[in-house]
Scaffold this motif. Structure first.
Motif, PDB file in Angstrom:
ATOM      1  N   UNK A  41      -3.933   0.504 -21.030  1.00  0.00           N
ATOM      2  CA  UNK A  41      -2.529   0.487 -20.601  1.00  0.00           C
ATOM      3  C   UNK A  41      -2.209   1.577 -19.572  1.00  0.00           C
ATOM      4  N   UNK A  43      -4.239   2.717 -17.321  1.00  0.00           N
ATOM      5  CA  UNK A  43      -4.755   2.257 -16.018  1.00  0.00           C
ATOM      6  C   UNK A  43      -3.830   1.200 -15.412  1.00  0.00           C
ATOM      7  N   UNK A  44      -3.258   0.350 -16.274  1.00  0.00           N
ATOM      8  CA  UNK A  44      -2.294  -0.652 -15.753  1.00  0.00           C
ATOM      9  C   UNK A  44      -1.087   0.058 -15.130  1.00  0.00           C
ATOM     10  N   UNK A  45      -0.645   1.129 -15.810  1.00  0.00           N
ATOM     11  CA  UNK A  45       0.517   1.870 -15.291  1.00  0.00           C
ATOM     12  C   UNK A  45       0.176   2.518 -13.958  1.00  0.00           C
ATOM     13  N   UNK A  48       0.092  -0.140 -11.368  1.00  0.00           N
ATOM     14  CA  UNK A  48       1.453  -0.576 -11.022  1.00  0.00           C
ATOM     15  C   UNK A  48       2.126   0.452 -10.095  1.00  0.00           C
TER      16      UNK A  48
END
Lengths: 105, 304
Positions: A41, A43-45, A48
């Motif tokens: 999560x 890394x997703x942030x 983004x």
């Protein structure tokens, strides 16, 4: 703007690990010692917020090494600036992660 | 012997990832799963892999999928509302309503199908079991009708019966005819459906079978009228199509200063329905707002 963003210690560690050459999720997880439920999560942030960018490696490379293709992450320009600011904020960060540059092209 | 050992196999981990993938947004699900399967491969091919640790690793996918779900931008809307030329205008969510109920004709057809089946079946059963007697003359049938009527009498206790506050216009006869048609199709479906259920069962073997059919008649009748009222409230009073794009407005804590509730829109551009969350003395019923012609630019289909 992104260069001024303040990261949490976890996010800074992940950013530093990617910059050190550990380009895919499992290697980042192994290097930082953080659980998968935190690393992915985060890394997703970061993706983004355009601090990192991802790219699937070519199938031919994966075939040569007889493994599935990896999704590699690398720092963007704003990600490098943010990491620089984070390293000043967390001076011990550089000692936590060993250097392993140029794992992938 | 570890009884949990089968749960720590690679096959179980793949199944777990597939199950968790259902949480990820559909548009990104395939790539998400591909990435996690790759990561799983590396976890299993790491030096001295521990199956329990890999199970924990897979469970981390749950948080990742949940994060993606909560931070997924809405997909582009491809419905009839034209907002492509307004980049500052937020996209509405996609339609969630059933297409079978969207238009009044398809709604009536959908209700007519079970009604027709129930009528045919009950006629066949009635004539075969009580030969010579007029159809539906068996004693339980009148009981089903009475129970059905009673189930309707308690509707005002359990829900609002008001259909809303609509401006009087030429469309009101159509609205009431449509509502009456729905009721006319619901009655045979429920009453004759219960009658068929009671006729199929053998009360000598299952003594409570007729009572079960009576209860089914009661609760199905009650649910059906509640649905008919709710469905009618969610339809455009002009074209009788289902309203769409519900949007929550306002705040519970400001009930004294401003209204809070849900707005629904007619996709044909006829208007918008305001449904209050908490009925207040100044706003107790759903209120219809008719659009003027200036709104027609946003809707490609001309008003009916």
């Amino acid at each position: 703007m992104a260069g001024e963003a303040k990261l949490s210690h976890t996010a800074a560690m992940i950013l530093h690990t990617i910059d050190a050459g550990f380009g895919y999720g499992f290697s980042i997880m192994e290097t930082t010692g953080l659980p998968s439920g935190t690393v992915y999560p985060a890394m997703r942030r970061l993706e983004r917020d355009e601090l990192i960018a991802s790219q699937w490696e070519k199938q031919s490379i994966a075939d040569t090494e007889q493994r599935p293709p990896r999704k590699y992450y690398k720092l963007t320009r704003s990600g490098k600036a943010t990491l620089k600011a984070a390293q000043e904020r967390y001076p011990l960060l550089v000692r936590l992660v060993p250097e392993r540059k140029a794992e992938h092209a | 012997m570890n009884v949990f050992a089968p749960f720590h196999s690679e096959r179980m981990h793949v199944a777990l990832l597939h199950a968790i993938a259902r949480l990820a947004p559909e548009a990104r699900r395939e790539e998400w799963l591909a990435e996690w399967r790759t990561e799983l491969w590396h976890a299993w091919h790491a030096p001295s892999p521990r199956p329990e640790a890999i199970t924990a690793f897979c469970l981390g996918a749950y948080r990742d999928a949940l994060w993606l779900r909560n931070n997924n931008p809405l997909p582009r809307f491809s419905g009839p509302l034209r907002i492509d030329d307004r980049p500052d205008f937020p996209d509405p969510p996609p339609l969630a309503e059933s297409r079978f109920l969207e238009s009044p004709a398809s709604c009536l057809m959908l209700l007519g199908f079970p009604a027709a089946i129930c009528i045919v079946l009950s006629l066949l059963l009635s004539t075969s079991r009580h030969a010579g007697a007029p159809p539906f003359s068996a004693p339980p049938f009148s009981a089903f009708l009475v129970v059905f009527a009673v189930s309707w009498l308690i509707v005002p206790v359990t829900t609002r019966v008001s259909l809303g506050d609509y401006p009087s216009n030429s469309a009101w006869p159509r609205r009431w005819i449509f509502f009456a048609a729905k009721i006319a199709l619901i009655v045979p479906s429920v009453v004759l459906g219960a009658f068929v259920i009671a006729s199929f069962g053998d009360s000598s073997q299952v003594p409570i079978w007729p009572q079960c059919a009576i209860w089914i008649d009661f609760w199905a009748g009650h649910a059906a009228i509640r649905w008919a009222l709710s469905d009618q409230r969610q339809r455009c009073p002009m074209c009788l199509r289902r309203l769409a794009h519900p949007v929550r407005m306002g705040d519970h804590s400001r009930i004294l200063l401003e209204w809070n509730g849900t707005e629904l829109m007619c996709l044909r551009g006829h208007g918008m329905l305001h449904v209050p969350e908490e009925p207040a003395v100044w706003f107790s019923k759903p209120r219809w707002l008719q659009f003027d012609p200036s709104w027609s630019r946003l809707f490609p289909t001309p008003k009916a």
